[in-house]
Design an enzyme around this catalytic site. Sequence first.
Site, PDB file in Angstrom:
ATOM      1  N   LEU A 111       0.834  -1.204   0.000  1.00 37.31           N
ATOM      2  CA  LEU A 111       0.000   0.000   0.000  1.00 37.31           C
ATOM      3  C   LEU A 111       0.874   1.262   0.000  1.00 37.31           C
ATOM      4  O   LEU A 111       2.103   1.182   0.010  1.00 37.31           O
ATOM      5  CB  LEU A 111      -0.935  -0.039   1.216  1.00 37.31           C
ATOM      6  CG  LEU A 111      -1.858  -1.285   1.242  1.00 37.31           C
ATOM      7  CD1 LEU A 111      -2.396  -1.536   2.632  1.00 37.31           C
ATOM      8  CD2 LEU A 111      -2.995  -1.117   0.232  1.00 37.31           C
ATOM      9  N   LYS A 160      15.600   0.137   4.578  1.00 43.56           N
ATOM     10  CA  LYS A 160      15.249   0.729   3.298  1.00 43.56           C
ATOM     11  C   LYS A 160      15.410   2.250   3.322  1.00 43.56           C
ATOM     12  O   LYS A 160      15.988   2.828   2.410  1.00 43.56           O
ATOM     13  CB  LYS A 160      13.828   0.374   2.880  1.00 43.56           C
ATOM     14  CG  LYS A 160      13.564   0.949   1.493  1.00 43.56           C
ATOM     15  CD  LYS A 160      12.244   0.646   0.892  1.00 43.56           C
ATOM     16  CE  LYS A 160      12.162   1.393  -0.440  1.00 43.56           C
ATOM     17  NZ  LYS A 160      10.828   1.361  -1.037  1.00 43.56           N
ATOM     18  N   LYS A 185       9.109  10.621  -1.143  1.00 46.81           N
ATOM     19  CA  LYS A 185       8.409   9.892  -0.077  1.00 46.81           C
ATOM     20  C   LYS A 185       9.419   9.222   0.868  1.00 46.81           C
ATOM     21  O   LYS A 185       9.320   9.333   2.086  1.00 46.81           O
ATOM     22  CB  LYS A 185       7.492   8.828  -0.688  1.00 46.81           C
ATOM     23  CG  LYS A 185       6.729   8.018   0.352  1.00 46.81           C
ATOM     24  CD  LYS A 185       6.031   6.797  -0.255  1.00 46.81           C
ATOM     25  CE  LYS A 185       5.592   5.850   0.865  1.00 46.81           C
ATOM     26  NZ  LYS A 185       5.025   4.583   0.352  1.00 46.81           N
TER      27      LYS A 185
END
Lengths: 298, 298, 298, 298
Positions: free
Chosen positions: B65, B171, B246
């Site tokens: 998502l 990450k 992001k």
Amino acid sequence: MESIGFIGLGHMGSPMVQNLLNKGYEVFVYDISQSAADHLVALGAKAVSTIQELAKQVAVVFTMLQTGQQVSEVYTSEQGIFKALPPGHLCIDCSSIDVVTSRALHAIAQQQDIAMLDAPVSGGVAGAKAATLTFMVGGELENFERAKALLSCMGQKIIYAGPAGNGQAAKICNNMILGISMIAVSEGFILAKKLGLDPKKFYEIADNASGQCWSLTHYCPMPGVLENVPASNNFTPGFTAAMMLKDLRLSQAAALESATTTPLGAQASVLYSLFVNEGHADDDFSGIITMLTSHNEL
Amino acid sequence: MESIGFIGLGHMGSPMVQNLLNKGYEVFVYDISQSAADHLVALGAKAVSTIQELAKQVAVVFTMLQTGQQVSEVYTSEQGIFKALPPGHLCIDCSSIDVVTSRALHAIAQQQDIAMLDAPVSGGVAGAKAATLTFMVGGELENFERAKALLSCMGQKIIYAGPAGNGQAAKICNNMILGISMIAVSEGFILAKKLGLDPKKFYEIADNASGQCWSLTHYCPMPGVLENVPASNNFTPGFTAAMMLKDLRLSQAAALESATTTPLGAQASVLYSLFVNEGHADDDFSGIITMLTSHNEL
Amino acid sequence: MESIGFIGLGHMGSPMVQNLLNKGYEVFVYDISQSAADHLVALGAKAVSTIQELAKQVAVVFTMLQTGQQVSEVYTSEQGIFKALPPGHLCIDCSSIDVVTSRALHAIAQQQDIAMLDAPVSGGVAGAKAATLTFMVGGELENFERAKALLSCMGQKIIYAGPAGNGQAAKICNNMILGISMIAVSEGFILAKKLGLDPKKFYEIADNASGQCWSLTHYCPMPGVLENVPASNNFTPGFTAAMMLKDLRLSQAAALESATTTPLGAQASVLYSLFVNEGHADDDFSGIITMLTSHNEL
Amino acid sequence: MESIGFIGLGHMGSPMVQNLLNKGYEVFVYDISQSAADHLVALGAKAVSTIQELAKQVAVVFTMLQTGQQVSEVYTSEQGIFKALPPGHLCIDCSSIDVVTSRALHAIAQQQDIAMLDAPVSGGVAGAKAATLTFMVGGELENFERAKALLSCMGQKIIYAGPAGNGQAAKICNNMILGISMIAVSEGFILAKKLGLDPKKFYEIADNASGQCWSLTHYCPMPGVLENVPASNNFTPGFTAAMMLKDLRLSQAAALESATTTPLGAQASVLYSLFVNEGHADDDFSGIITMLTSHNEL
């Protein structure tokens, strides 16, 4: 075998001369510090009293100095090299200086039919001692070909970067990326640790991922991740923070001169400046990681 | 063979499901967009009407998502997964979200004896299609071992990053370094060009020197240096500037949360934000190089 | 005269209570530190054992705490204010916290018909003692009108900033500008001095020119230019670097939350973070000027 | 009344000459653009064919040029002022140039017994027309006293900044603070608006608080807050972004030259550079606020 002159016998120049002596070259040496010269004379170098005395006896002159102003003076003053060196002879400036000054010297040399190369190095004192320096060379290609064997006595990679001043340009652009990526890697490790990642685990991940860079793979700033790097040896240099700051300032001078926008280059220059202000000029440049955290947290 | 549930069928999720189908898995799919689900049902996936209907029929649930809030809702709302999934089953969240939310989900899962992993990916849409993604996985080691074969259907590198949330941590720390180094490399090439260095020559030099990094070696932002990278294809992504922004914002949220100082991470976040503000959200993230120079100069 | 409750009796809360006592109010006080409460009880405040005991006896509750999490807990936990305070009563949170948490509290208060204001202050410990604080107040206008007289016992400027959370928003936006301009002024003075300008001369010029700002005019960071400012008193606070860093981090959290680009806010946050890392948390925030130069040069 | 020479008749120089003419001075004018000179001759100025012809007929020479290189050439070339101007005469350079070049000119002037002042201005084209410029003047005090009445024909504030070059130093330090604070105020307003604060309310608060600065009070970059500022007139200059970028680059050149650390000055320089790169060179410098947000949000 051509006879060589070498001006500037500091931490870098001195071992470079020794490598030339080891290869059997006759080397005339000069430094404003008499003791620096004496040390090399004891090893087989030839003493001279002045720069021009040196210039008159050699076919190739090396300079390895600190600032653009020093280099300018050594070449162009009344007592300088250009007033004494015969046409056709070769000058190789291994100093790291600004591109504008370097190109101005090339222009003057050309007017006198003197062959000129700018040939700044990377690899540090360790590379100078081990004859494993990288030379980034600017100037005419034929002069590069002429100098190649000689440079190979002191270095491992001899790279031609193009016309006059391009050696300096290549070095400062490369080192600007290096300075930025060293800080980037430092930030990555500090954040990873704060978030609970084991540093060796993060090394393994990033080294195999898109965060990979030389600063991480070969010079990791997080203590204890790699052996035999300054970070695992109390940040003993290696390549000092002061030297990195010098190169970053050269990059910013070049950016100003050419109206180039270098946001992270500017920021890296600021951060190394703050680090040096805090008294860390002689620490290895990877020590910048210590500035990103309170001292007892690393 | 366990039956699989997959929630979130966008640009990444859809090809990931196809790879699971290709390996012979039974996959139940759900997305708020019916057409996204229909497309996969036509390829052999099983339709469900609700998240909880899905949760009741599978042993392993994947989520892919956009935001931490979406992930939280899908797992913890009254109509969410945790209210329907039996103990012992496994949830794998492949979304890139903030560490705090991810760890909160792990904690809730643990209370219900549900096995949980955070497993964000790198490699982009191309990697999702080619089943060459890298998974950075956080959670208990035994859950990682259990998931490994399944993840290998969709990716090439399956890396264990440690306890709950460490996949997310790995990450964002990696991608923070990536974002910074992409800008650093862009600055290096722009400055080199302004100083008269041929870009291919500078590539050759920096790739073999201390400025080497993945952004340069494999994803060079200067057009015309490498083939088959976005820079040589009008900055068609690849990995969009919006996605990089992001990830950088996630890194800055983690830095704020953990009181970590990330000077260049902050600056890179600002620069990608300015780039996206100027209308480049859907450009490849290497397109940031175009912001560093007037548009006709590159 | 309404009876008052006051929770959080630190460097700021304690003198604020004393000012209320001086005006004749009955004040019930609570702090996790018993001695902080005892001190005020000796001056006429009323002791309570728990937050809810306090809430049951007063018409207006003030809170002056450190973090959003503390404020949330004091208001919304099982032992918190909202579980004990009758409808119609008024809560005034004077803590500096993030806008999201503040607005969430307003929403909960509204559901219980409790009147709520966020009313962070500026003016520091000196302002708290002298009853010269500035209050920036968010919430419904009628609640602001109701609180005005009470706030005037502790402050000089009582400013209405609009709906719920706007007091916090106003404060962090103002203080973000303050933090940036303090660094800007510091840089201006350092550069001026390095270029040979007398600091008092530069003050006179910039104070009358477009570089004028509150940080320069009223709080000049260059030692010796103004009397009676921290810079001329060894950077004794005043307003500490740690407090400025807290406000800058709140501004960056708000910027992240609202996807706002604040390049210099981000940078100022980094610089105060480095300054605090170096051990200067308790110095006045104008001491950041010392970080911009080697210590013996100022 | 002394006769005046004026070299450089652009947007600033031309109205400055008109103000001298209005006061009854005899003014000899020169510009590389003949039409610029013709325009003023039509208004009563005297034409000359060369710089040296001008220098031979006047007691005071003004220069108002774009770059340090132009200024150097006009004064020191073979066809320049210094070769023709008699000892004792006065030169006033109103150009904004780097401190190093300015001081070098002073030194040469002194050797020839020519009186010299650097006197850069602030106030823009509007100030030049209205004779309300501010002059920041460097040089010997007696020369300043001699020039004061003359400068007062063109400006309102005539400030003595100290010895040679200090006018330039004062201007760039002031304008560095200005550039930074303009961005700071822009960030403050954008963040305030995103958080739901009315811009006029925020103006009122910050103008009375510690965030106050000239950029906010007199030149607010948020459209619609103040009348009669560029922000409320489509960012029509005023003072262009290109001029601010020039001054910020001068500040960064001075910082590099003097090894000064200016973190926000560096960042402001980068941000104005990005803004100019995007095509906004001729917008007012307060237009930088538009870069901080998507264009339709302001």
